[in-house]
Design a protein around this motif. Structure first.
Motif, PDB file in Angstrom:
ATOM      1  N   LEU A  62       0.789  -1.129   0.047  1.00 32.96           N
ATOM      2  CA  LEU A  62       0.015  -0.001   0.211  1.00 32.96           C
ATOM      3  C   LEU A  62       0.823   1.161  -0.056  1.00 32.96           C
ATOM      4  N   TYR A  63       0.573   1.992  -0.959  1.00 27.46           N
ATOM      5  CA  TYR A  63       1.196   3.232  -0.884  1.00 27.46           C
ATOM      6  C   TYR A  63       0.625   4.153   0.227  1.00 27.46           C
ATOM      7  N   MET A  64       1.461   5.261   0.782  1.00 26.60           N
ATOM      8  CA  MET A  64       0.845   6.199   1.771  1.00 26.60           C
ATOM      9  C   MET A  64       1.476   7.138   1.617  1.00 26.60           C
ATOM     10  N   PRO A  65       0.931   8.475   1.038  1.00 24.16           N
ATOM     11  CA  PRO A  65       1.536   9.646   0.988  1.00 24.16           C
ATOM     12  C   PRO A  65       2.090  10.211   2.158  1.00 24.16           C
ATOM     13  N   LYS A  74       0.437  12.774   4.449  1.00 25.91           N
ATOM     14  CA  LYS A  74      -0.697  12.518   4.932  1.00 25.91           C
ATOM     15  C   LYS A  74      -0.654  11.877   6.278  1.00 25.91           C
ATOM     16  N   ARG A 118      -2.402  11.322   8.892  1.00 27.04           N
ATOM     17  CA  ARG A 118      -3.675  10.404   9.183  1.00 27.04           C
ATOM     18  C   ARG A 118      -3.525   9.128   8.356  1.00 27.04           C
ATOM     19  N   ALA A 119      -3.054   8.947   7.336  1.00 25.87           N
ATOM     20  CA  ALA A 119      -2.731   7.803   6.676  1.00 25.87           C
ATOM     21  C   ALA A 119      -1.576   7.032   7.206  1.00 25.87           C
ATOM     22  N   LYS A 155      -2.799   5.259  10.191  1.00 28.84           N
ATOM     23  CA  LYS A 155      -3.710   4.309   9.921  1.00 28.84           C
ATOM     24  C   LYS A 155      -3.098   2.941   9.357  1.00 28.84           C
ATOM     25  N   LEU A 169      -3.846  -1.602   9.376  1.00 32.18           N
ATOM     26  CA  LEU A 169      -4.281  -2.221   8.069  1.00 32.18           C
ATOM     27  C   LEU A 169      -3.718  -3.537   7.772  1.00 32.18           C
ATOM     28  N   ASP A 193       5.601   7.205   0.729  1.00 32.65           N
ATOM     29  CA  ASP A 193       5.787   7.791  -0.446  1.00 32.65           C
ATOM     30  C   ASP A 193       6.332   9.253  -0.427  1.00 32.65           C
ATOM     31  N   ALA A 226       3.018  11.140  -4.750  1.00 31.49           N
ATOM     32  CA  ALA A 226       1.729  11.362  -4.145  1.00 31.49           C
ATOM     33  C   ALA A 226       1.918  12.779  -3.077  1.00 31.49           C
ATOM     34  N   ARG A 231       9.791   5.226  -0.463  1.00 32.14           N
ATOM     35  CA  ARG A 231       9.938   5.698  -1.792  1.00 32.14           C
ATOM     36  C   ARG A 231      10.402   7.189  -1.843  1.00 32.14           C
ATOM     37  N   PHE A 289     -10.273   3.327  -8.051  1.00 37.83           N
ATOM     38  CA  PHE A 289     -10.274   2.429  -6.764  1.00 37.83           C
ATOM     39  C   PHE A 289     -11.750   1.859  -6.626  1.00 37.83           C
ATOM     40  N   ILE A 327      -3.477   1.902  -3.559  1.00 34.63           N
ATOM     41  CA  ILE A 327      -3.540   3.178  -3.303  1.00 34.63           C
ATOM     42  C   ILE A 327      -4.853   3.287  -2.206  1.00 34.63           C
ATOM     43  N   HIS A 328      -5.697   2.595  -1.990  1.00 29.59           N
ATOM     44  CA  HIS A 328      -6.770   2.804  -1.016  1.00 29.59           C
ATOM     45  C   HIS A 328      -6.898   1.486   0.043  1.00 29.59           C
ATOM     46  N   PRO A 329      -7.149   2.012   1.051  1.00 26.22           N
ATOM     47  CA  PRO A 329      -7.429   0.555   2.124  1.00 26.22           C
ATOM     48  C   PRO A 329      -8.448  -0.229   1.680  1.00 26.22           C
TER      49      PRO A 329
HETATM   50  N1  COA Z   1      -3.177   4.628   3.150  1.00 28.33           N
HETATM   51  C1  COA Z   1      -3.540   4.685   4.444  1.00 28.33           C
HETATM   52  N2  COA Z   1      -5.028   5.207   4.671  1.00 28.33           N
HETATM   53  C2  COA Z   1      -5.472   5.814   3.675  1.00 28.33           C
HETATM   54  C3  COA Z   1      -5.133   5.709   2.208  1.00 28.33           C
HETATM   55  C4  COA Z   1      -3.705   5.080   2.070  1.00 28.33           C
HETATM   56  N3  COA Z   1      -3.229   4.969   0.877  1.00 28.33           N
HETATM   57  N4  COA Z   1      -5.985   6.217   1.688  1.00 28.33           N
HETATM   58  C5  COA Z   1      -6.974   6.606   2.428  1.00 28.33           C
HETATM   59  N5  COA Z   1      -6.773   6.286   3.640  1.00 28.33           N
HETATM   60  C6  COA Z   1      -7.764   6.373   4.691  1.00 28.33           C
HETATM   61  C7  COA Z   1      -8.141   7.767   4.863  1.00 28.33           C
HETATM   62  O1  COA Z   1      -7.292   8.390   5.637  1.00 28.33           O
HETATM   63  C8  COA Z   1      -9.468   7.520   5.469  1.00 28.33           C
HETATM   64  O2  COA Z   1      -9.071   7.182   7.004  1.00 28.33           O
HETATM   65  P1  COA Z   1     -10.306   7.856   8.094  1.00 28.33           P
HETATM   66  O3  COA Z   1     -11.479   7.671   7.602  1.00 28.33           O
HETATM   67  O4  COA Z   1      -9.800   6.736   9.373  1.00 28.33           O
HETATM   68  O5  COA Z   1      -9.689   9.095   8.334  1.00 28.33           O
HETATM   69  C9  COA Z   1      -9.845   6.388   4.815  1.00 28.33           C
HETATM   70  O6  COA Z   1      -8.935   5.736   4.611  1.00 28.33           O
HETATM   71  C10 COA Z   1     -10.942   6.670   4.029  1.00 28.33           C
HETATM   72  O7  COA Z   1     -10.446   7.401   2.844  1.00 28.33           O
HETATM   73  P2  COA Z   1     -11.240   8.167   1.560  1.00 28.33           P
HETATM   74  O8  COA Z   1     -11.927   9.389   2.292  1.00 28.33           O
HETATM   75  O9  COA Z   1     -12.007   7.023   1.170  1.00 28.33           O
HETATM   76  O10 COA Z   1     -10.174   8.644   0.700  1.00 28.33           O
HETATM   77  P3  COA Z   1      -9.623   9.952   0.275  1.00 28.33           P
HETATM   78  O11 COA Z   1     -10.788  10.441  -0.584  1.00 28.33           O
HETATM   79  O12 COA Z   1      -9.404  10.499   1.210  1.00 28.33           O
HETATM   80  O13 COA Z   1      -8.061   9.686  -0.410  1.00 28.33           O
HETATM   81  C11 COA Z   1      -7.071   9.022  -2.092  1.00 28.33           C
HETATM   82  C12 COA Z   1      -8.321   8.930  -1.615  1.00 28.33           C
HETATM   83  C13 COA Z   1      -6.951   8.159  -3.505  1.00 28.33           C
HETATM   84  C14 COA Z   1      -6.767  10.419  -2.433  1.00 28.33           C
HETATM   85  C15 COA Z   1      -6.010   8.641  -1.163  1.00 28.33           C
HETATM   86  O14 COA Z   1      -6.633   7.222  -1.006  1.00 28.33           O
HETATM   87  C16 COA Z   1      -4.675   8.255  -1.558  1.00 28.33           C
HETATM   88  O15 COA Z   1      -4.021   9.332  -1.260  1.00 28.33           O
HETATM   89  N6  COA Z   1      -4.049   7.284  -1.862  1.00 28.33           N
HETATM   90  C17 COA Z   1      -2.420   7.155  -2.407  1.00 28.33           C
HETATM   91  C18 COA Z   1      -2.246   7.773  -3.323  1.00 28.33           C
HETATM   92  C19 COA Z   1      -0.708   7.592  -3.588  1.00 28.33           C
HETATM   93  O16 COA Z   1      -0.147   7.236  -2.748  1.00 28.33           O
HETATM   94  N7  COA Z   1      -0.456   7.697  -4.973  1.00 28.33           N
HETATM   95  C20 COA Z   1       1.040   7.282  -5.165  1.00 28.33           C
HETATM   96  C21 COA Z   1       1.284   6.056  -6.053  1.00 28.33           C
HETATM   97  S1  COA Z   1       0.303   5.749  -7.371  1.00 28.33           S
END
Ligand code: COA
Ligand code: MG
Length: 296
Positions: A11-14, A17, A19-20, A23, A27, A35, A39, A69, A200, A224-226
């Motif tokens: 899983l990518y985590m920016p 962020k 909060r991510a 989290k 997970l 990242d 991101a 990364r 996603f 990219i998403h949980p």
């Molecule tokens: N890692 C960990 N936690 C994540 C996450 C991730 N990649 N993406 C979302 N979450 C968490 C949010 O913080 C939120 O937590 P909470 O409800 O407990 O506060 C929950 O999951 C639900 O998130 P949601 O509201 O559905 O997503 P969003 O609209 O905030 O974000 C994205 C959507 C796509 C922008 C986001 O998922 C993201 O930034 N993903 C990673 C992108 C990335 O790293 N790209 C580079 C590689 S391609």
């Protein structure tokens, strides 16, 4: 011989962020990529670097594999990122846009001059046209006693941008590159992790792409998403039937009457020694997923 480490879900985590980053501790992901690159917006690079370093120092991620990364070799952030990554002592450092075996050498030299522990693995993003042409040579430079090149991560978004191939369901325009990287990786014992699925919220499309990656021979998929974790873990885990069948094959070859035989019949099917090797791998992977370590 290496101990098998599951890399089904990555899983990518920016890094920007907060909060991510928190989290990630709860997970069900085999690996996390913290990242600092795509991101993270340019004006957030410094904050992300600090936050990632702090998150890794504070710990709490259990036995998840932790990967940072950094930004690419030719960017203004690379040096600072690499230094911070080394200080955070992750399991691996992932470098974007690796395109030649000289890039691998350069990264190794940079890590060595930073005094990085040799236990840190190197992961390479495979995402440029040049990398597709050089996949074999890049992989060949992988085996090493220090900073071992452990995994290829397919950067399908960058590949689409750089080659102008269209990203679409079924990924027909990309299959050749995915397969070439798998062949290169397998030839030199490097894991291959599939690219992300951008849409996603499309559960069915995502599931099918997981299955396609698994069927091509990938070890796992970047996410990219949980919400993508559970289906991805499911697709990349051997099924109970597959594990039972594997155990049956192993037991059959262990029978005294089958000693020294190259091919036998199990449940009416021809089974060769190579299937026994594959069966052993299936069992090792299943045990590793269940948290038991066994040598591969
Ligand atoms: N890692 C960990 N936690 C994540 C996450 C991730 N990649 N993406 C979302 N979450 C968490 C949010 O913080 C939120 O937590 P909470 O409800 O407990 O506060 C929950 O999951 C639900 O998130 P949601 O509201 O559905 O997503 P969003 O609209 O905030 O974000 C994205 C959507 C796509 C922008 C986001 O998922 C993201 O930034 N993903 C990673 C992108 C990335 O790293 N790209 C580079 C590689 S391609
Ligand atoms: Mg990229």
């Amino acid at each position: 011989m290496d101990t098998h480490r599951p890399r089904r879900s990555v899983l990518y985590m920016p890094g920007s962020k907060e909060r991510a980053l928190q989290k990630g501790k709860e997970l069900q992901t085999d690996a996390i990529i913290f990242d600092l690159e795509d991101a993270v917006a340019p004006d957030m690079k410094d904050i992300a670097r600090t936050q990632v370093q702090e998150a890794l120092s504070a710990g709490g991620y259990g036995n998840r594999e932790l990967v940072i990364r950094v930004n690419g070799l030719s960017t203004p952030w690379y040096k600072d990122d690499l230094k911070a990554a080394v200080n955070a002592n992750p399991d691996a450092i992932l470098v974007p846009k690796v395109s030649t075996s000289d890039d691998v050498k350069m990264i190794r030299d940079n890590l060595a001059s930073l005094g990085a522990p040799k236990s840190i693995d190197l992961w390479a993003m495979m995402e440029t046209p040049l990398a597709m042409l050089n996949a074999g040579q890049i992989a060949q430079s992988g085996p090493s006693d220090s900073y071992r090149l452990r995994a290829f991560v397919m950067g399908t978004n960058d590949l689409a941008k750089e080659t102008r191939a269209v990203l679409k369901e079924g990924r027909e325009p990309m299959l050749a590159w995915l397969s070439i990287c798998i062949a290169a990786g397998r030839a030199f014992d490097i894991d291959i992790i599939d690219g992300v699925y951008n849409d996603f919220k499309n559960e069915q499309g995502f599931f099918q792409e997981c299955e396609q990656g698994r069927d091509l021979g990938m070890d796992g998929k970047t996410l990219i998403h949980p919400s993508q974790l559970a289906p991805c873990n499911q697709v990349f885990s051997p099924t109970r039937e597959a594990v039972e069948w594997a155990q049956k094959i192993i037991e059959a070859f262990e029978q005294p009457e089958n000693q020294g035989k190259g091919a036998i019949t199990v449940d009416g099917k021809m089974v060769e020694l190579l299937h026994a090797e594959m069966a052993k791998r299936t069992v090792v992977i299943a045990k590793a997923i269940a948290g038991q370590t066994t040598d591969l």
